[in-house]
Design a protein around this motif. Structure first.
Motif, PDB file in Angstrom:
ATOM      1  N   ARG A 143     -19.040  13.156 -28.988  1.00  3.27           N
ATOM      2  CA  ARG A 143     -19.527  13.194 -30.378  1.00  3.27           C
ATOM      3  C   ARG A 143     -19.538  14.642 -30.883  1.00  3.27           C
ATOM      4  N   ALA A 144     -18.936  14.856 -32.045  1.00  2.03           N
ATOM      5  CA  ALA A 144     -18.803  16.222 -32.569  1.00  2.03           C
ATOM      6  C   ALA A 144     -20.170  16.808 -32.909  1.00  2.03           C
ATOM      7  N   SER A 145     -20.374  18.082 -32.570  1.00  5.33           N
ATOM      8  CA  SER A 145     -21.625  18.764 -32.927  1.00  5.33           C
ATOM      9  C   SER A 145     -21.695  18.892 -34.446  1.00  5.33           C
ATOM     10  N   VAL A 146     -22.907  18.708 -34.972  1.00  8.41           N
ATOM     11  CA  VAL A 146     -23.116  18.908 -36.413  1.00  8.41           C
ATOM     12  C   VAL A 146     -23.368  20.392 -36.638  1.00  8.41           C
ATOM     13  N   VAL A 147     -22.573  21.018 -37.520  1.00  9.02           N
ATOM     14  CA  VAL A 147     -22.786  22.436 -37.836  1.00  9.02           C
ATOM     15  C   VAL A 147     -23.001  22.551 -39.345  1.00  9.02           C
ATOM     16  N   PRO A 148     -24.247  22.714 -39.792  1.00 12.95           N
ATOM     17  CA  PRO A 148     -24.476  22.863 -41.231  1.00 12.95           C
ATOM     18  C   PRO A 148     -23.747  24.110 -41.751  1.00 12.95           C
ATOM     19  N   ALA A 149     -23.414  24.112 -43.044  1.00 15.71           N
ATOM     20  CA  ALA A 149     -22.630  25.218 -43.614  1.00 15.71           C
ATOM     21  C   ALA A 149     -23.293  26.571 -43.346  1.00 15.71           C
ATOM     22  N   HIS A 150     -24.612  26.613 -43.389  1.00 19.11           N
ATOM     23  CA  HIS A 150     -25.300  27.898 -43.226  1.00 19.11           C
ATOM     24  C   HIS A 150     -25.321  28.384 -41.775  1.00 19.11           C
ATOM     25  N   ALA A 151     -24.837  27.557 -40.831  1.00 23.83           N
ATOM     26  CA  ALA A 151     -24.964  27.896 -39.404  1.00 23.83           C
ATOM     27  C   ALA A 151     -23.623  28.079 -38.701  1.00 23.83           C
ATOM     28  N   GLY A 152     -22.533  28.037 -39.439  1.00 23.64           N
ATOM     29  CA  GLY A 152     -21.214  28.163 -38.819  1.00 23.64           C
ATOM     30  C   GLY A 152     -20.918  29.599 -38.396  1.00 23.64           C
ATOM     31  N   ALA A 153     -19.979  29.759 -37.477  1.00 17.74           N
ATOM     32  CA  ALA A 153     -19.629  31.095 -36.956  1.00 17.74           C
ATOM     33  C   ALA A 153     -19.136  32.005 -38.088  1.00 17.74           C
TER      34      ALA A 153
END
Ligand SMILES: O=C(O)C(=O)Cc1ccccc1
Length: 319
Positions: free
Chosen positions: A287-297
């Protein structure tokens, strides 16, 4: 050849997990003729085989969807050195049979042996069908089956495949109270770097918060919440140091290489009494990890670039 220690003897659910791991991730193992699965009598013995160099990897049961975590595994992980890390996980759907010696399917059962997790998952069936039987805990379901074959008990609750391994017969099949129970097993290695991020990763940690500090648990959770990291597991366990002394086992859905996870770890290290890192590794369910827009690399990199410009004067920044 990769030598994999597992909770044995042959015929345990852990052996099924070990074989599945070897088949699915064969490419990740060092080249050779194939995995050499080494049954060990207990979880601490499997971990010790790894630590002492007798095995290259160890597979142990970690948690179950019905009964929760396996205390022997959590305890063994807390006691082993920092160099032992979780590098992967395997999910196995467990099914239970009541195994007896051949020709004894209709005989009364006075003693039934199994692993405590297997008893917990067949409690209603055992209470209804074998109300008078004494339940004896063994180190694994296959150890219980072996003991039945040796005549030490009348029956064992074990994997259907254990019947063949020990020359037993199934007096009843599908005896779990809930169909579809899943057990999660972890794969351990010593001195291994975390496998690369896949976008579907987990990080396992233990945090010890400061006791008697109001809001300490909230502060711990904030390290993840403000960085957009989902937690898939949070469990408090006694440290053994005294009543009211607890540590928190955490599974976070992010990888050590992600800036949000690194920042969360820094935050934990600053605010907790102690933090143990047990590894970042791919999730078995993909299952793909959820990455909110504010938390991406990318967002972290852009914010870091921006803050670095602030030291310079406005003219420098413009030029
Ligand atoms: O005893 C076994 O076969 C194990 O591998 C441990 C276990 C016991 C019950 C459910 C899942 C795993």
């Amino acid at each position: 050849m990769t030598r994999i220690a597992y909770l044995g003897p042959a015929g345990t659910f852990t052996e099924q997990a070990t074989r599945r791991w070897a088949v699915e991730r064969g490419a990740d193992l060092p080249t050779g003729t194939g995995p050499d699965a080494q049954p060990e009598p207990s979880v601490p013995a499997a971990v010790e085989a790894l630590r002492s160099g007798r095995a290259d990897a160890a597979v142990v049961p970690f948690e179950n969807s019905v009964e929760g975590s396996v205390p022997a595994t959590l305890q063994a992980l807390l006691q082993v050195g920092d160099d032992v890390r979780i590098v992967g996980e395997v999910l196995v759907e467990v099914q239970f049979s009541l195994l007896v010696r051949p020709g004894r399917a209709d005989e009364p059962v006075r003693t039934v042996a199994s692993h405590p997790h297997a008893f917990a998952q067949t409690r209603d069936w055992l209470d209804a069908r074998l109300p008078g039987a004494r339940q004896v805990p063994e180190s694994s379901t296959a150890a219980a089956a072996q003991a039945v074959a040796e005549g030490r008990y009348d029956a064992a609750v074990a994997a259907p495949g254990a019947a063949e391994a020990y020359g037993l017969t199934a007096a009843a099949r599908h005896i779990a109270d809930r169909e579809g129970a899943v057990t999660r097993f972890v794969v351990l290695r010593s001195g291994a770097a975390a496998p690369p991020a896949t976008g579907s990763d987990r990080t396992t940690l233990v945090a010890l918060i400061w006791q008697n500090r109001p809001g300490a648990l909230l502060e711990l959770l904030e390290q993840f919440a403000t960085r957009g990291i989902d937690l898939s597991r949070l469990e408090s366990r006694p440290t053994g140091e005294g009543l009211g002394e607890y540590c928190f086992w955490i599974d976070a859905d992010a990888h050590l290489s992600e800036p949000r996870m690194r920042e969360a770890l820094i935050g934990l290290r600053r605010t907790c009494r102690d933090v143990r890192f047990f590894g970042s590794y791919p999730r078995a369910d993909g299952r793909a990890s959820v990455v909110p827009a504010h938390a991406g690399a990318d967002t972290y990199a852009e914010a870091l670039r921006w803050v670095n410009t602030l030291d310079r004067g406005p003219a420098d920044a413009a030029g």
